[in-house]
Write a protein that holds these residues in place. Structure first.
Motif, PDB file in Angstrom:
ATOM      1  N   GLY A 262      34.672  10.269 -17.967  1.00 49.76           N
ATOM      2  CA  GLY A 262      34.940  10.335 -16.537  1.00 49.76           C
ATOM      3  C   GLY A 262      34.228  11.523 -15.914  1.00 49.76           C
ATOM      4  O   GLY A 262      34.724  12.148 -14.983  1.00 49.76           O
ATOM      5  N   CYS A 263      33.038  11.826 -16.423  1.00 43.13           N
ATOM      6  CA  CYS A 263      32.278  12.977 -15.927  1.00 43.13           C
ATOM      7  C   CYS A 263      31.744  12.680 -14.531  1.00 43.13           C
ATOM      8  O   CYS A 263      31.113  11.639 -14.302  1.00 43.13           O
ATOM      9  CB  CYS A 263      31.127  13.268 -16.875  1.00 43.13           C
ATOM     10  N   VAL A 264      31.996  13.604 -13.607  1.00 37.78           N
ATOM     11  CA  VAL A 264      31.570  13.388 -12.222  1.00 37.78           C
ATOM     12  C   VAL A 264      30.056  13.329 -12.094  1.00 37.78           C
ATOM     13  O   VAL A 264      29.526  12.630 -11.253  1.00 37.78           O
ATOM     14  CB  VAL A 264      32.092  14.529 -11.325  1.00 37.78           C
ATOM     15  N   TRP A 265      29.359  14.095 -12.925  1.00 34.03           N
ATOM     16  CA  TRP A 265      27.913  14.222 -12.750  1.00 34.03           C
ATOM     17  C   TRP A 265      27.145  13.322 -13.699  1.00 34.03           C
ATOM     18  O   TRP A 265      26.001  13.583 -14.033  1.00 34.03           O
ATOM     19  CB  TRP A 265      27.493  15.690 -12.927  1.00 34.03           C
TER      20      TRP A 265
ATOM     21  N   LEU B 230      41.303  23.795 -17.799  1.00 32.70           N
ATOM     22  CA  LEU B 230      41.834  24.805 -16.883  1.00 32.70           C
ATOM     23  C   LEU B 230      41.486  26.220 -17.347  1.00 32.70           C
ATOM     24  O   LEU B 230      41.611  27.163 -16.575  1.00 32.70           O
ATOM     25  CB  LEU B 230      43.361  24.672 -16.762  1.00 32.70           C
TER      26      LEU B 230
ATOM     27  N   ILE C  92      40.695  14.067 -20.495  1.00 30.68           N
ATOM     28  CA  ILE C  92      41.804  14.487 -19.646  1.00 30.68           C
ATOM     29  C   ILE C  92      43.145  14.011 -20.178  1.00 30.68           C
ATOM     30  O   ILE C  92      44.189  14.398 -19.678  1.00 30.68           O
ATOM     31  CB  ILE C  92      41.633  14.054 -18.168  1.00 30.68           C
TER      32      ILE C  92
ATOM     33  N   LEU D  74      33.350  23.581  -8.393  1.00 30.13           N
ATOM     34  CA  LEU D  74      32.071  23.989  -8.974  1.00 30.13           C
ATOM     35  C   LEU D  74      31.864  25.487  -8.774  1.00 30.13           C
ATOM     36  O   LEU D  74      31.357  26.180  -9.652  1.00 30.13           O
ATOM     37  CB  LEU D  74      30.926  23.226  -8.323  1.00 30.13           C
TER      38      LEU D  74
ATOM     39  N   THR E  47      41.101  23.639  -8.261  1.00 30.60           N
ATOM     40  CA  THR E  47      42.155  22.949  -9.005  1.00 30.60           C
ATOM     41  C   THR E  47      41.810  22.748 -10.471  1.00 30.60           C
ATOM     42  O   THR E  47      42.693  22.499 -11.278  1.00 30.60           O
ATOM     43  CB  THR E  47      42.467  21.583  -8.379  1.00 30.60           C
ATOM     44  N   VAL E  48      40.515  22.816 -10.807  1.00 30.70           N
ATOM     45  CA  VAL E  48      40.139  22.629 -12.201  1.00 30.70           C
ATOM     46  C   VAL E  48      38.859  23.434 -12.405  1.00 30.70           C
ATOM     47  O   VAL E  48      38.059  23.587 -11.479  1.00 30.70           O
ATOM     48  CB  VAL E  48      39.966  21.127 -12.527  1.00 30.70           C
TER      49      VAL E  48
ATOM     50  N   GLN F 121      34.695  17.934 -14.498  1.00 33.83           N
ATOM     51  CA  GLN F 121      35.910  17.233 -14.072  1.00 33.83           C
ATOM     52  C   GLN F 121      36.258  17.610 -12.631  1.00 33.83           C
ATOM     53  O   GLN F 121      37.365  17.349 -12.172  1.00 33.83           O
ATOM     54  CB  GLN F 121      37.086  17.599 -14.992  1.00 33.83           C
ATOM     55  N   SER F 122      35.317  18.222 -11.914  1.00 39.77           N
ATOM     56  CA  SER F 122      35.634  18.768 -10.588  1.00 39.77           C
ATOM     57  C   SER F 122      35.872  17.658  -9.569  1.00 39.77           C
ATOM     58  O   SER F 122      35.399  16.535  -9.723  1.00 39.77           O
ATOM     59  CB  SER F 122      34.497  19.662 -10.120  1.00 39.77           C
ATOM     60  N   THR F 123      36.624  17.987  -8.526  1.00 39.56           N
ATOM     61  CA  THR F 123      36.823  17.031  -7.439  1.00 39.56           C
ATOM     62  C   THR F 123      36.297  17.569  -6.116  1.00 39.56           C
ATOM     63  O   THR F 123      36.564  17.010  -5.070  1.00 39.56           O
ATOM     64  CB  THR F 123      38.310  16.670  -7.262  1.00 39.56           C
ATOM     65  N   GLY F 124      35.571  18.668  -6.149  1.00 37.62           N
ATOM     66  CA  GLY F 124      35.017  19.191  -4.908  1.00 37.62           C
ATOM     67  C   GLY F 124      34.130  20.385  -5.204  1.00 37.62           C
ATOM     68  O   GLY F 124      34.154  20.935  -6.305  1.00 37.62           O
ATOM     69  N   THR F 125      33.349  20.782  -4.184  1.00 39.74           N
ATOM     70  CA  THR F 125      32.450  21.917  -4.343  1.00 39.74           C
ATOM     71  C   THR F 125      33.190  23.179  -4.757  1.00 39.74           C
ATOM     72  O   THR F 125      32.687  23.978  -5.539  1.00 39.74           O
ATOM     73  CB  THR F 125      31.746  22.185  -3.001  1.00 39.74           C
ATOM     74  N   LYS F 126      34.417  23.317  -4.244  1.00 36.74           N
ATOM     75  CA  LYS F 126      35.173  24.528  -4.569  1.00 36.74           C
ATOM     76  C   LYS F 126      35.396  24.662  -6.069  1.00 36.74           C
ATOM     77  O   LYS F 126      35.361  25.779  -6.596  1.00 36.74           O
ATOM     78  CB  LYS F 126      36.507  24.514  -3.821  1.00 36.74           C
TER      79      LYS F 126
END
Lengths: 319, 345, 621
Positions: C182-185, C250, C240, C106, C93-94, C99-104
């Motif tokens: 808002g960085c996930v890591w 994107l 974002i 990444l 999705t991104v 800004q990822s929301t899942g392994t996919k």
């Protein structure tokens, strides 16, 4: 008539406000977490999650979020998606074509099949044709679409290798060959949907015809010496179609809602697939936009159905 | 032409010959005939309806008394096979959970009459156990949805005006609710209080499941009924009834409703099937019955994955749902014909 | 509505359906796969380039000498080009990895971005944007473990042609460590004091406190370097909120072998060859397509039976479904390493609903499970063999350990065969006896009943069924509960069914260390991490286990910097948890990915993206 329509449109506005408020409340209070996929990752502690929630605006109480949502919507801004971090409306537009193609076409075919089958079934009630039609329509709605879908994949894609399993949304139709490819990849999802949608419509058409066939005016028409065909087509059909057409009109908004299971099974990735993935990922702005657009369409088609009802049946008065 | 043949001959001939037969029968009759008595006589002659009743009765008996017979049989067979049940006091539940690692994914055979799944669980035992839940859910949810829908539709269609507007806008609201978040929310809000009120988790979950399914499925019925009422209330017989001083509610439910039964029965039939399947969807959201309750919908869903390697896993429960829905429909057809005041025999 | 129109309708419909079916049947003579055909017809200009591509080993040039990457030597000359088709069950999705929301997400970013170094399948580091791996020996790691100095590859260009420099690395840290981004890591960078450029191709990272894992930052899929020029205005809230930054998230610019061509968020990503890649001559495919959505079973069919795609991610389906599909012979599974350990966690607090708001609070001890003998009995009664054979198949192997990676840190001391008689004996000793005529044990008139929850997933429900029967054999009744994954794994404090609240006696899920250091993995059984309403259930210790001995061992582990001693301590921590039956490890899950037999390059992965070496993937004939 014009006054009636005007009044209905005016009523629609507060209705939509109430609907949007209720949907927003449901989504805000329903359990879920946009970062659930990274749930146990020790590299994303609660402090990071809190920052991301703040960035999404989720730190504010939901009534305030609703007001914000409503004000930005009045400017034409549907908000941004938590998972793509980009405007919701862009994604909706991107998903629209494949849903309209697959689900819309299936609905069209289903309507075109269901009406004649329903008529023939009713006219020849309890004949072999009627019994076969009954049998298949019951298969259609007692067997869930994932079952038919998997069956179709096994039969037509794995064994016969006629059609692909994976629907390509990036295919550009610019030649006969690519058109053929498009038809092939649409075939299985459309087939699964047609089987399902035809079933229910056939039953309603049949039942509506049967109701009219037993009415006095049919006897009168026959007594007048009209042939069976004329009686059926001129008199019975016209009257029986009224409720069915209403039903068809009311079903049109569901095209927009997409077909969650079938889209997912064949990876059509239309609006249905978008809705379910957004729900699973608690991407509330997307869910909100989709359901709200759907309720607008529902109200519009409700109005159309009511108007059509009056046009088709002169006895109905608008009150 | 025998009377039974006539009944099957289709509505058109029935209506033309009915006048004659009515004359003949009323001439002989000594006891006055009641409306219900007539209906019952007509219903009995409806072969498909009787088939529907027989199938449903058979289902009812198999899920209630069937296990008593099958339990003993399966226990003996398992003993002989060498995979006896460790539970000293097994009941149907124990058989449903029993893992027979000696016959994994076996097709129907003499030990497991309908075969086993990938963990060696007996499919027939599971279908019997699941049938209790599925049939109950299907019927109760259907009754909730249809009564709610009929009531809303009838009131909206008959009274019209602002009542109609309000009721139809509520219908719109329900139609546009996002189903999955809505279900999740209602279940989280009401699960614990309902279970507490009902006393036991099983009844509590059952009540929630049927209410949720029923409350999410009444809208279409309401619209159909409203549409029928809109046109029926303008008919002459309504005027006649009004002129005779019949009360409003009596006109609605005694006079108009029987004429709108056709589509309602179709909707009811559809609803049983979809309730059985929706129940399995609820389980997949984790808000329905516990994951080890083998309801029919769940068996079909789980079994669909194995369609290639073990087709019986999905086909048998699928056929059960199909037969149940079909029988209900035949039953409905028969009921409609029997209750139809115009088709006198 | 006249009858004429009706009949024309009917005729139209019939012709339409016949036409449709005719269209459907026509192309049936040609095989449905397009990719291989395209590969042969669009023979690229330089077939010599293709031969070099086939013969040169992948560009990774491993310093730590991993044993092998491609084992099969290509027999025929493969022709470079064509499309690599990849299927993911979850759609990307991104693409911005921060800004990822899942392994996919990444994985989708991995095709475009590179970190300084990546892990290979043997958990060894391979330099990517770095020239070499800094070690104590080559002076890259400071003696006091307070800093690490990376030498960057020279002449690396971004896909827009601009040069890659140390500034980009520094910017990546600034971007992610800003709390408003808002960085996930973000927490990955929490120990970073500063990042400086010694010269344009040398970067020095200074730590706040000495660390045992200096490779945690700028390495693997959580450390990919983003371009300063593209994201300079996207630090903080703008990340974002700003329209230009939304576009950049994107469609980012990267340094890897492929660059973005087309992206439909939540559906398909198409990448094309990056002409500015440093080793572009060896990039095999013209385009790479990652399609998302669908279920794992049909993904397996698409790669193994119909051959529509070359690679499918995570074929996590029951063995009985997967085995016949694999038998079609068009594909191999790539399984190994660890995706995490599927385990049953014991609740040390009382989850009884009667307690109301006090349920599962640390001051409410569990009336049944605080007895070690009962816990041991449960562990002994469970049979891992059918779980692994009937359900996981190639997707997992039975394990007795809670920590299974890296191999050098994994204990070998434990065994976990089923011992039903032993379990019954332990229960008898604990006072739970079987009354006559009953099948559930009792103690003081109370039946031995446990509740057991997990997320909804076909395999997990199978495991629940097996565990339920296993424990029933020992006289323990288990009531099962399955919860929607979005709810179960969600950290929503208002929601009663999360794994953090743990309102049942047992629960099952998978977890895995996020980095090779294991500190953040073992911390989740310490007293400081115990979950409760006080901390809004935001901590990691859902079992509410609290032991001074374990805490002491853990403190010792985190303070230790010597790898050999750390390995020894990690094994001790593992054995401590398993012997005290805090957790019952069941299966070491390996996400089996499916690859077509003609595709070469994919490996299994533990600490990095499965697409880590996508630049070297190629087709063999």
């Amino acid at each position: 008539m014009t006054q009636y329509i005007l009044r209905r449109v005016l009523i629609a506005i507060p209705t939509l406000l109430v609907i949007s408020f209720v949907i927003f409340a449901v989504l805000a209070m329903a359990p879920g977490d946009p970062l659930a996929q990274f749930a146990l990752n020790p590299a994303i502690p609660e402090s990071t999650r809190q920052l991301i929630r703040t960035q999404f605006g989720l730190d504010q109480p939901w009534p305030i979020r609703y007001v914000k949502w409503l004000t930005s919507l009045s400017r034409g801004d549907w908000g941004f998606s938590f998972s793509t971090k980009s405007p919701v409306i862009d994604i909706v537009w991107q998903r629209m074509p494949q849903t309209l193609q697959v689900v819309g076409l299936a609905y069209l075919i289903a309507v075109c099949l269901a009406i004649p089958i329903g008529i023939l079934s009713a006219v020849t009630q309890y004949s072999i044709f009627d019994n076969i039609a009954t049998f298949f329509s019951f298969v259609g709605f007692s067997v869930p679409s994932f079952f038919t879908g998997i069956l179709c994949i096994l039969l037509f894609a794995v064994n016969l290798k006629w059609f692909p399993i994976v629907y390509s949304t990036t295919l550009e139709v610019n030649s006969l060959a690519t058109f053929g490819q498009q038809v092939r990849q649409m075939f299985l999802p459309v087939l699964v949907l047609v089987v399902q949608q035809t079933a229910a419509l056939t039953r309603f058409m049949r039942s509506s015809m049967l109701d009219n066939l037993s009415l006095d005016y049919v006897r009168t028409a026959r007594a007048k010496g009209l042939s069976d065909r004329v009686v059926v087509v001129r008199h019975v059909l016209a009257n029986s179609l009224i409720p069915v057409i209403t039903l068809i009109a009311l079903g049109i908004p569901t095209i927009f809602a997409g077909a969650i299971i079938t889209e997912n099974l064949f990876r059509v990735n239309g609006l249905g697939a978008l809705l379910i993935t957004s729900i699973n990922n608690s991407d509330t702005p997307v869910v909100m936009a989709l359901t709200f657009i759907f309720s607008i369409l529902t109200i519009i088609f409700n109005l159309i159905a009511d108007i059509m009802y009056g046009v088709l049946d002169p006895r109905v008065r608008y009150g | 032409m025998s009377e039974a043949d006539q009944a099957l001959d289709g509505r058109t001939t029935v209506t033309t010959t009915s006048a004659l037969s009515q004359q003949l029968t009323t001439g002989i009759a000594i006891k006055p005939r009641t409306l219900l008595g007539d209906a019952w006589r007509r219903f009995r002659r409806h072969r498909l309806a009787m088939f529907g009743v027989a199938t449903l009765l058979f289902f009812g008996l198999s899920v209630s008394l069937g296990p008593l017979i099958y339990q003993g049989y399966l226990l003996r067979q398992l003993e002989q096979e060498g995979m006896p049940i460790s539970n000293p006091h097994p009941d149907l539940r124990a058989l449903v959970d029993h893992l027979d690692f000696l016959s994994l994914m076996t097709p129907p055979n003499s030990i497991h009459l309908l075969g086993t799944d990938d963990l060696g669980r007996d499919l027939l035992a599971r279908c019997m156990y699941g049938g209790r839940v599925s049939l109950a859910v299907g019927f109760v949810a259907m009754i909730i949805a249809i009564s709610l829908g009929t009531f809303v539709g009838a009131v909206a269609g008959f009274f019209g005006g602002s009542i109609d507007q309000i009721l139809m806008r509520i219908t719109d609201l329900f139609l546009s609710l996002p189903v999955i978040p809505f279900i999740l929310l209602t279940v989280y809000l009401f699960r614990d209080p309902v279970i507490l009120a009902m006393g036991s988790p099983e009844t509590g979950i059952f009540m929630i499941v049927v209410t949720v399914i029923g409350c999410l499925a009444w809208m279409q019925t309401a619209r159909i009924v409203r549409a029928s009422f809109l046109s029926l209330k303008e008919k002459e017989f309504v005027e006649a009834a009004t002129a005779l001083g019949v009360g409003t509610w009596a006109i609605m439910f005694r006079h108009i409703l029987p004429n709108a039964m056709g589509p309602i029965i179709v909707a009811a039939t559809l609803e049983v099937g979809s309730a059985i399947i929706t129940e399995s969807t609820l389980s997949f959201l984790g808000v329905g019955f516990p994951p080890d309750t083998p309801t029919w919908g769940r068996l079909v869903t789980d079994g669909s994955q194995y369609l290639q390697a073990a087709p019986w896993l999905a086909l048998f429960p699928g056929a059960l749902i199909f037969l149940a829905v079909l029988s209900i429909n035949f039953l409905g057809d028969g009921l409609r014909d029997a209750l139809d005041p115009r088709s006198r025999l | 509505m006249t009858h004429k129109r009706l009949w024309t309708w009917l005729v139209l419909m019939v012709t339409a359906t016949t036409l449709l079916s005719a269209c459907g049947k026509k192309p049936a003579q040609t095989p449905p796969t397009t990719a291989p055909v395209a590969a042969t017809t669009t023979a690229p200009v330089a077939s010599t380039a293709a031969t070099t591509a086939a013969t040169t080993a992948p560009t990774v040039a491993p310093t730590a000498a991993p044993t092998e990457i491609p084992t099969v030597a290509p027999t025929a000359t493969p022709v470079a080009g064509g499309t690599l088709k990849i299927l993911y069950a979850q759609a990307i999705t991104v693409i911005n990895p921060y800004q990822s929301t899942g392994t996919k997400d990444l994985d989708g970013a991995t095709v475009i971005f590179e970190p300084l170094a990546r892990y290979n399948q043997n958990d060894e580091l391979v330099p990517y944007l770095a020239e070499e791996i800094p070690t104590l020996a080559n002076g890259g790691i400071a003696k006091d473990s307070k800093s690490i100095t990376w030498k960057l590859k020279k002449d690396v260009k971004w896909s827009d042609g601009t040069p890659f420099t140390a500034d980009d690395v520094i910017f990546t840290w600034q971007y992610c460590s800003n709390p408003d981004t808002g960085c996930v890591w973000m927490s990955v960078f929490s120990n970073v004091d500063k990042v400086e450029a010694v010269d344009p191709t040398t970067v020095k990272v200074t730590w706040k406190k000495a660390t045992s894992n200096p490779y945690n930052v700028f390495v693997s899929n959580t450390g990919m370097i983003i371009q300063k020029a593209q994201f300079a205005n996207c630090v903080g809230k703008a990340a974002i909120a700003d329209a230009a930054c939304q576009k950049a998230n994107l469609a980012p610019i990267g340094t890897n072998a492929y660059k973005l061509k087309e992206f439909k968020p939540g559906d398909t990503v198409i990448y094309e060859k990056n002409p500015n890649y440093r080793d572009v001559a060896n990039t095999f495919f013209d385009t790479v397509e990652i399609k998302g959505g669908g279920d794992s079973t049909s993904a397996a069919r698409a790669v193994c039976e119909t051959g529509e795609v070359d690679y499918a991610w995570n074929l996590q389906v029951p063995a009985a479904v997967l085995t016949p599909i694999l038998a079609a012979g068009k594909c191999d599974t790539v399984a190994g390493g660890s995706f995490g350990v599927e385990r049953i966690n014991i609740n040390f607090t009382n989850p009884d609903p009667i307690l109301g708001s006090k349920r599962s609070e640390p001051d409410q001890p569990n009336p049944i499970l605080n007895d070690l003998k009962v816990r041991q009995a449960i562990a002994k009664a469970i049979d891992r063999k059918p779980i692994s054979e009937q359900l996981y198949g190639p997707a997992g192997a039975p394990t007795c350990n809670i920590s299974v990676v890296p191999l050098a840190f994994t204990s070998t001391a434990l065994t976990c065969e089923r011992d039903l008689e032993g379990a019954k004996k332990l229960l008898d000793e604990a006072g739970w006896v079987l009354p006559d005529g009953k099948s559930i044990r009792e103690k003081d008139g109370k039946p031995l009943k446990l509740t057991f929850q997990t997320s909804i997933n076909t395999i997990r429900q199978g495991v629940q069924a097996i565990v339920k029967t296993n424990l029933a054999d020992a006289g323990i009744q288990v009531d099962l509960k399955a919860i929607d994954p979005g709810v179960f794994f969600g950290s929503d404090p208002g929601n009663p069914d999360t794994l953090q609240k743990f309102y049942t006696d047992l629960q099952m899920y998978t977890n895995t260390p996020s980095d090779i250091g294991l500190d953040s993995y073992f911390v989740s059984w310490t007293c400081a991490e115990v979950n409760s309403s006080k901390v809004k259930w935001s901590k990691a210790n859902d079992t509410r286990y609290c032991s001074k001995d374990y805490d002491a061992l853990y403190t010792q582990f985190t303070a230790e910097l010597d790898p050999a001693k750390r390995a020894d301590l990690a094994k001790k921590l593992n054995d401590f948890l398993v012997n005290d039956v805090v957790v019952i490890p069941l299966i070491n899950r390996m996400t089996p990915n499916g690859k077509s037999k003609t595709l070469e390059g994919p490996t299994y992965q533990t600490f990095d993206s499965v697409l880590w070496n996508i630049q070297s993937w190629k087709r063999t004939s």
